[in-house]
Structures are given as structure tokens and as C-alpha cells.
Design a protein around this motif. Structure first.
Motif, PDB file in Angstrom:
ATOM      1  N   ILE A 414       0.892  -1.282   0.137  1.00  0.00           N
ATOM      2  CA  ILE A 414       0.119   0.045  -0.062  1.00  0.00           C
ATOM      3  C   ILE A 414       0.733   1.414  -0.056  1.00  0.00           C
ATOM      4  CG2 ILE A 414      -1.606   1.135   1.247  1.00  0.00           C
ATOM      5  CD1 ILE A 414      -2.891  -1.240   2.396  1.00  0.00           C
ATOM      6  N   ASP A 415       1.896   1.100   0.814  1.00  0.00           N
ATOM      7  CA  ASP A 415       2.731   2.409   0.888  1.00  0.00           C
ATOM      8  C   ASP A 415       3.320   2.644  -0.555  1.00  0.00           C
ATOM      9  OD1 ASP A 415       4.456   4.396   2.139  1.00  0.00           O
ATOM     10  OD2 ASP A 415       6.189   2.935   2.112  1.00  0.00           O
ATOM     11  N   GLN A 416       3.921   1.643  -1.260  1.00  0.00           N
ATOM     12  CA  GLN A 416       4.494   1.712  -2.444  1.00  0.00           C
ATOM     13  C   GLN A 416       3.635   2.341  -3.428  1.00  0.00           C
ATOM     14  OE1 GLN A 416       6.243  -2.092  -3.668  1.00  0.00           O
ATOM     15  NE2 GLN A 416       8.058  -1.657  -2.696  1.00  0.00           N
ATOM     16  N   HIS A 417       2.473   2.055  -3.526  1.00  0.00           N
ATOM     17  CA  HIS A 417       1.317   2.400  -4.324  1.00  0.00           C
ATOM     18  C   HIS A 417       1.020   4.048  -4.166  1.00  0.00           C
ATOM     19  CE1 HIS A 417       0.351  -0.823  -6.821  1.00  0.00           C
ATOM     20  NE2 HIS A 417       0.007  -1.625  -5.883  1.00  0.00           N
ATOM     21  N   CYS A 418       0.764   4.383  -2.739  1.00  0.00           N
ATOM     22  CA  CYS A 418       0.682   5.710  -2.416  1.00  0.00           C
ATOM     23  C   CYS A 418       1.701   6.462  -2.693  1.00  0.00           C
ATOM     24  CB  CYS A 418       0.332   5.436  -1.113  1.00  0.00           C
ATOM     25  SG  CYS A 418      -1.450   4.958  -0.446  1.00  0.00           S
ATOM     26  N   GLN A 419       2.917   5.919  -2.357  1.00  0.00           N
ATOM     27  CA  GLN A 419       4.154   6.896  -2.966  1.00  0.00           C
ATOM     28  C   GLN A 419       4.303   7.191  -4.409  1.00  0.00           C
ATOM     29  OE1 GLN A 419       8.086   6.380  -1.385  1.00  0.00           O
ATOM     30  NE2 GLN A 419       7.462   5.027   0.351  1.00  0.00           N
ATOM     31  N   LEU A 421       1.407   7.669  -6.066  1.00  0.00           N
ATOM     32  CA  LEU A 421       0.438   8.641  -6.173  1.00  0.00           C
ATOM     33  C   LEU A 421       0.716  10.271  -5.633  1.00  0.00           C
ATOM     34  CD1 LEU A 421      -2.370   5.944  -5.724  1.00  0.00           C
ATOM     35  CD2 LEU A 421      -1.712   7.164  -7.853  1.00  0.00           C
ATOM     36  N   GLY A 422       1.862  10.045  -4.731  1.00  0.00           N
ATOM     37  CA  GLY A 422       2.077  11.241  -3.838  1.00  0.00           C
ATOM     38  C   GLY A 422       1.963  11.418  -2.488  1.00  0.00           C
ATOM     39  N   LEU A 423       1.734  10.289  -1.684  1.00  0.00           N
ATOM     40  CA  LEU A 423       1.719  10.102  -0.243  1.00  0.00           C
ATOM     41  C   LEU A 423       2.629   9.149   0.396  1.00  0.00           C
ATOM     42  CD1 LEU A 423       0.202  10.769   2.426  1.00  0.00           C
ATOM     43  CD2 LEU A 423      -1.418   8.681   1.622  1.00  0.00           C
ATOM     44  N   LEU A 424       3.503   9.680   1.389  1.00  0.00           N
ATOM     45  CA  LEU A 424       4.335   8.727   2.192  1.00  0.00           C
ATOM     46  C   LEU A 424       3.616   8.283   3.296  1.00  0.00           C
ATOM     47  CD1 LEU A 424       7.230   7.923   2.526  1.00  0.00           C
ATOM     48  CD2 LEU A 424       7.568   9.956   3.881  1.00  0.00           C
ATOM     49  N   LEU A 425       3.594   7.093   3.659  1.00  0.00           N
ATOM     50  CA  LEU A 425       3.016   6.433   4.927  1.00  0.00           C
ATOM     51  C   LEU A 425       4.117   5.697   5.564  1.00  0.00           C
ATOM     52  CD1 LEU A 425       0.070   4.337   2.899  1.00  0.00           C
ATOM     53  CD2 LEU A 425      -0.425   6.625   4.313  1.00  0.00           C
ATOM     54  N   ARG A 426       3.339   5.353   7.039  1.00  0.00           N
ATOM     55  CA  ARG A 426       4.353   4.533   7.498  1.00  0.00           C
ATOM     56  C   ARG A 426       3.563   2.924   7.821  1.00  0.00           C
ATOM     57  NH1 ARG A 426       5.914   4.396  14.079  1.00  0.00           N
ATOM     58  NH2 ARG A 426       7.570   2.574  13.681  1.00  0.00           N
ATOM     59  N   PRO A 427       4.251   2.179   7.006  1.00  0.00           N
ATOM     60  CA  PRO A 427       3.508   0.657   6.880  1.00  0.00           C
ATOM     61  C   PRO A 427       4.220  -0.010   8.091  1.00  0.00           C
ATOM     62  CG  PRO A 427       5.247   0.718   5.257  1.00  0.00           C
ATOM     63  CD  PRO A 427       5.280   2.111   5.687  1.00  0.00           C
ATOM     64  N   LEU A 428       3.083  -0.608   8.879  1.00  0.00           N
ATOM     65  CA  LEU A 428       3.451  -1.457  10.037  1.00  0.00           C
ATOM     66  C   LEU A 428       2.572  -2.832   9.778  1.00  0.00           C
ATOM     67  CD1 LEU A 428       2.694   0.901  13.114  1.00  0.00           C
ATOM     68  CD2 LEU A 428       4.792  -0.056  12.317  1.00  0.00           C
ATOM     69  N   ILE A 429       3.399  -3.770   9.261  1.00  0.00           N
ATOM     70  CA  ILE A 429       2.984  -5.080   9.039  1.00  0.00           C
ATOM     71  C   ILE A 429       1.818  -5.116   8.138  1.00  0.00           C
ATOM     72  CG2 ILE A 429       2.495  -7.607  10.121  1.00  0.00           C
ATOM     73  CD1 ILE A 429       3.497  -6.277  12.627  1.00  0.00           C
ATOM     74  N   GLU A 454      -6.999   4.870  -3.601  1.00  0.00           N
ATOM     75  CA  GLU A 454      -6.512   4.415  -4.595  1.00  0.00           C
ATOM     76  C   GLU A 454      -5.564   3.351  -4.661  1.00  0.00           C
ATOM     77  OE1 GLU A 454      -6.166   3.553  -8.758  1.00  0.00           O
ATOM     78  OE2 GLU A 454      -7.779   4.544  -7.631  1.00  0.00           O
ATOM     79  N   GLY A 455      -4.595   3.739  -3.490  1.00  0.00           N
ATOM     80  CA  GLY A 455      -3.480   2.811  -2.995  1.00  0.00           C
ATOM     81  C   GLY A 455      -3.949   1.477  -2.592  1.00  0.00           C
ATOM     82  N   ILE A 456      -4.955   1.560  -1.771  1.00  0.00           N
ATOM     83  CA  ILE A 456      -5.532   0.358  -1.301  1.00  0.00           C
ATOM     84  C   ILE A 456      -6.282  -0.553  -2.288  1.00  0.00           C
ATOM     85  CG2 ILE A 456      -7.144  -0.624   0.291  1.00  0.00           C
ATOM     86  CD1 ILE A 456      -6.644   1.909   2.173  1.00  0.00           C
ATOM     87  N   SER A 457      -6.739   0.116  -3.225  1.00  0.00           N
ATOM     88  CA  SER A 457      -7.475  -0.492  -4.298  1.00  0.00           C
ATOM     89  C   SER A 457      -6.541  -1.280  -5.175  1.00  0.00           C
ATOM     90  CB  SER A 457      -8.738   0.706  -5.085  1.00  0.00           C
ATOM     91  OG  SER A 457      -9.325   1.077  -4.277  1.00  0.00           O
ATOM     92  N   ARG A 458      -5.457  -0.544  -5.437  1.00  0.00           N
ATOM     93  CA  ARG A 458      -4.577  -0.934  -6.517  1.00  0.00           C
ATOM     94  C   ARG A 458      -3.927  -2.238  -5.644  1.00  0.00           C
ATOM     95  NH1 ARG A 458      -0.800   4.013  -9.273  1.00  0.00           N
ATOM     96  NH2 ARG A 458      -2.653   4.964 -10.223  1.00  0.00           N
ATOM     97  N   THR A 459      -3.726  -2.197  -4.493  1.00  0.00           N
ATOM     98  CA  THR A 459      -3.132  -3.451  -3.516  1.00  0.00           C
ATOM     99  C   THR A 459      -4.162  -4.472  -3.823  1.00  0.00           C
ATOM    100  OG1 THR A 459      -1.921  -1.923  -2.201  1.00  0.00           O
ATOM    101  CG2 THR A 459      -2.320  -4.265  -1.270  1.00  0.00           C
TER     102      THR A 459
END
Length: 473
Positions: A414-419, A421-429, A454-459
């Protein structure tokens, strides 16, 4: 000369590759695996401005985690940079062992003014781990001076995170950080994580809260109050997945602690300095008056390493009344009360008190309302949080709430897709954590949530195509 410069100019990509190679050869990253330790480069961030950071390729990203829960007033604040520069030019350092400086005295007074109850004494450290470590060492000193050397057991909780120093890390409740590291097992007792989402399926939230409180009371009886020095708890368990405890759970725990002369240490390393809309969340948000509050991160919005603890008048009065007036609290740090850090923190408080706290309270409600819409997505089991901190927890089975078997892959994907698209997350497991700068606007929240959707949908589509997940019927 100009032509020569043009011929030898280094592109941003080449510079990033050079830095990556330097890191792989020389830089030890935090929390590395044995297979990568001392040979790892991570994503390069080149600059920041407001709620955004820019990566090595020049992509502008919303800083979803605000650095590490800490860039509360946003990146590139001229006021903080000026405060840092001016203090460095006036006094860059003094030894706290036998001198003091003006910013630390003023900051201690300001912080005490915001702390609940009689918490009026501030000790400054270099960060959150050292703040928690200092509080635990103070508890040990306090009980030694009072003639109770056996009163040292510490109560913590599964899922907790309190730091990386020896004692603070011993409180942590995740096996991932404990399996290969030595800890003080003889000093710490872990209690259940107060996660309403993971409560037994046939149990109401009220019954779950009762169960947790009963477990705590039973632990006090089993171990003996005479042997327990402190309970340490985050008001919201941040790195554990933004766990917001059941209503009235914390005040009931605090009451048991007070009845049994157990110090209540509220770890506000993440929740303080505006994250919940107040300087401290213990009293204003959760209705508790602890004996000690630890803080760090947002105290300087990450512009300078600083942390500390605020301690109750009552504890100092009891120490002064003891028969051991010469007993030494033999604990200190070279950079305690650092004048630059304290000067930055004073200016940071000016910004928070100048309207940003009110803004954080207002947009915090909107932030959670909009994020909650993501529960429409099949992969999302729960969106939870409070203030400007939240977690999206993914599940493979909504009925049993089991996380996906892909484990660490889900949050990372999810973090990769969001990046992209323009958003940095903190993935925790199997979770994604967000705690954006407090200056974020409603329009920027809308942008953030749209990218997350969109990032979750792509995942989800990736997992379906790879045969790793079928979704829900």
C-alpha cells in the motif's frame, strides 16, 4: 569556468546513488535485520516544505507520518530555523552539571504550566527513549530512598512501544523487537493490549474494559503492590497500531495505581504537543492525572532532538521528607537542558499556542471522518484513531478479523502505491499509520484520503491477480 561547471555537474539521480553507496558502506540504519545490517540504503528525502517532502527523484509527497510522529508544525518553518540559529550564536552549549541556561528554565516553566495536576518539575533529555529511561530510573531511586528497594516491578502491556534503551525497550510488547535483543524480563510484567478491535468476538466494549481493569487489579494482588513500582502506558498506543483504549479504561487504571501507591507514568512521547489537539492529552483528552509524563518528538517538531519528563510535586516532597537527604539521583545526560533544543521548543510552543492547537482539534475530527470512509473497501478491517493520528488495519477475514497471511507485504505494498501517487505512509505489518503535520488543511486531507483509497484499491487488485487474496463475498 561556467562551461566547466556545466560539464562536471552532478545530476540529482547520480548524487542519490552516491549517497546510497556511502550509506551501504558506512551508515548503520535503525532497526536493521541481520542480513542487511551495515549494508543498507533507504529512501532518500531531499527537502521538506509544509506538509510535503521531496524524494531523490524530485517527487513531492504528503508526509503522512510527519517524519516519525514529530513534525507537528510542518517542515521549513522559518521561526524555528531562526530560533535555532539565534540561540546557537548566543550560547551553543553549557554543562548542565554545574551551570544552567535561560531557555531551559523558561521552557520548564511553560511546560509545567500545561501539565495536569501538580506536575511542576521538568527534566530534559535527548528524546523519547531517554525520557522513559529517566522516568524508570527515577522510580527506582524514589523507592530506594523511601526504603522500599523491592518495589521495582513495572507493569506494561502487549503491543506497547516505549523506546530503544535497555529499560525502555524492556517495556515493549511486540515480539519483533524482543526476539533477538536482551531485555530486563525480571523487572517487567505484560498485561493485555487494550485493543477494542481485537476483543473477544462475543464481548462488548464495556465488558472488554471491565476485563482489562480486572486483569490489572488481579496482577496487583498476585504480584503484591509492595513490589510494583510503576505502570507505564501510552494514552494511545502509537507504534502498536494507534490503539485507542476503551472509554474510562485509563482513569480506572489510574485509580488502582493511586490506591496501591504505584506510580502512573503516562508516556506522551507521541500524543503530546498538539497531536491530540492539546499540549498534553493525559488530563485534557483522557481524564487522568499521572505522577510522571514523558514527552519528546513534537516538543520541537523534530527540528532538534529533545525530550523529557514532568514529575509531580508530591514525589519530590516525599523525597525531601525522607531520612536520606544526601541520596543522589545519579542520572544525567551531557545534552540535558540543551539551550538550542529548549530555544526551539519555546518557539514551537508559541506556534502551537498561537492557534495551531485549535486548528488541530478542528481538522482532527474531519480527518477521522474522511478516513472512516475507507472502511467501504474490502481489504480494510478497521480505521481507528483520534486527533491527528490514525491507523488502517487490513484483514483477510472480517468475521474473525485475521490479518492477511502476507504479513509485512500488505502495508509495504500500500505504501509503494501511495508513494507513486504522492503520499508517504508508515507501513506497520498489515497496517498503515498516519499522523500528518498539524497544519494540514481539509483540502489536503481530502487529497490524502483519495490517494489512500486508490493505493488500497490497487493493492487489492494486485493480490487478486497474484492469487493471494480473493476478497470477500
Amino acid at each position: 569556468m561556467t562551461a566547466l561547471k556545466a560539464q562536471t555537474a552532478v545530476s540529482p539521480t547520480d548524487e542519490a546513488e552516491t549517497l546510497a553507496k556511502a550509506a551501504e558502506r558506512h551508515l548503520i540504519q535503525p532497526w536493521p535485520s541481520a542480513g542487511e545490517i551495515g549494508d543498507e540504503a533507504r529512501g532518500l528525502i531531499g527537502s521538506g516544505d509544509g506538509i510535503y517532502v521531496t524524494d531523490a527523484e524530485g517527487n513531492r509527497l504528503i508526509d503522512g507520518p510527519a517524519g516519525m510522529w514529530c513534525v507537528n508544525v510542518g517542515h521549513r518553518r522559518r521561526e524555528l530555523a531562526d530560533a535555532l540559529h539565534e540561540q546557537a550564536m548566543a550560547l551553543s552549549y553549557n554543562s548542565p552539571w554545574y551551570t544552567m541556561n535561560e531557555p531551559s528554565a523558561l521552557l520548564a516553566e511553560r511546560i509545567a504550566g500545561h501539565a495536569p495536576g501538580d506536575l511542576n518539575h521538568v527534566f530534559f533529555t535527548t528524546g523519547g527513549s531517554s525520557a522513559v529511561e529517566s522516568a524508570l530510573r527515577f522510580m527506582q531511586f524514589y523507592n530506594n530512598v523511601r526504603g522500599r528497594p523491592q518495589k521495582k516491578t513495572i507493569l506494561s502491556r502487549d503491543g506497547a512501544y516505549h523506546g530503544s534503551t535497555y529499560l525502555s525497550a524492556s517495556l515493549n510488547g511486540s515480539s519483533r523487537g524482543r526476539d533477538w535483543m536482551d531485555i530486563a524480563d525480571d523487572l517487567v510484567v505484560k498485561l493485555s493490549c487494550p485493543d477494542p478491535f481485537r476483543r473477544p468476538l462475543d464481548m462488548s466494549i464495556e465488558e472488554f474494559s471491565d476485563m482489562l481493569v480486572e486483569e490489572f487489579a488481579d496482577a496487583v494482588k498476585r504480584i503484591g503492590a509492595e513490589n510494583i513500582g510503576a505502570f507505564v502506558g501510552e494514552p494511545v498506543m502509537a507504534s502498536g497500531g494507534v490503539i485507542v483504549p476503551p472509554p474510562n479504561y485509563l482513569p480506572r487504571i489510574a485509580a488502582i495505581c493511586r490506591e496501591n501507591d504505584i506510580l502512573y507514568i503516562s508516556d506522551e512521547v507521541v500524543t503530546a504537543f498538539g497531536r491530540m489537539g492539546d499540549v498534553f492529552a493525559s488530563k485534557d483528552v483522557f481524564g487522568i492525572e499521572p505522577d510522571i509524563i514523558t514527552f519528546a518528538k513534537g516538543v520541537t517538531s523534530g527540528y532538534f532532538p529533545l525530550g523529557g519528563m514532568v514529575v509531580s510535586d508530591r514525589l519530590f516532597a516525599e523525597l525531601r521528607q525522607s531520612n536520606h537527604a544526601d541520596a543522589m539521583y545519579a542520572h544525567g545526560l551531557t545534552y540535558s537542558s540543551h539551550p538550542i533544543g529548549c530555544a526551539v521548543a519555546l518557539k514551537n510552543l508559541d506556534i502551537l499556542e498561537g492557534g495551531l492547537l485549535e486548528h488541530a482539534r478542528e481538522v482532527g475530527v474531519y480527518f477521522m471522518e474522511q478516513l472512516k470512509t475507507l472502511e467501504e473497501l474490502d481489504l480494510v478491517g478497521e480505521v481507528r484513531g483520534t486527533g491527528l493520528m490514525a491507523c488502517i488495519e487490513c484483514v483477510a477475514d472480517r468475521e474473525s478479523k485475521n490479518p492477511l497471511t502476507l504479513d509485512t507485504e500488505v502495508g509495504r505494498r500500500i505504501d509503494q502505491h501511495c508513494q507513486e501517487l504522492g503520499l508517504l505512509l508508515r507501513p506497520l505489518i498489515h497496517m498503515c499509520v498516519m499522523s500528518p503535520p498539524l497544519i494540514i488543511t481539509k483540502e489536503q486531507i481530502d487529497e490524502m484520503v483519495a490517494i489512500l483509497r486508490e493505493g488500497i484499491s490497487r493493492t487489492m487488485e494486485d493480490l487478486r491477480k497474484e492469487g493471494l487474496w480473493k476478497g470477500f463475498a
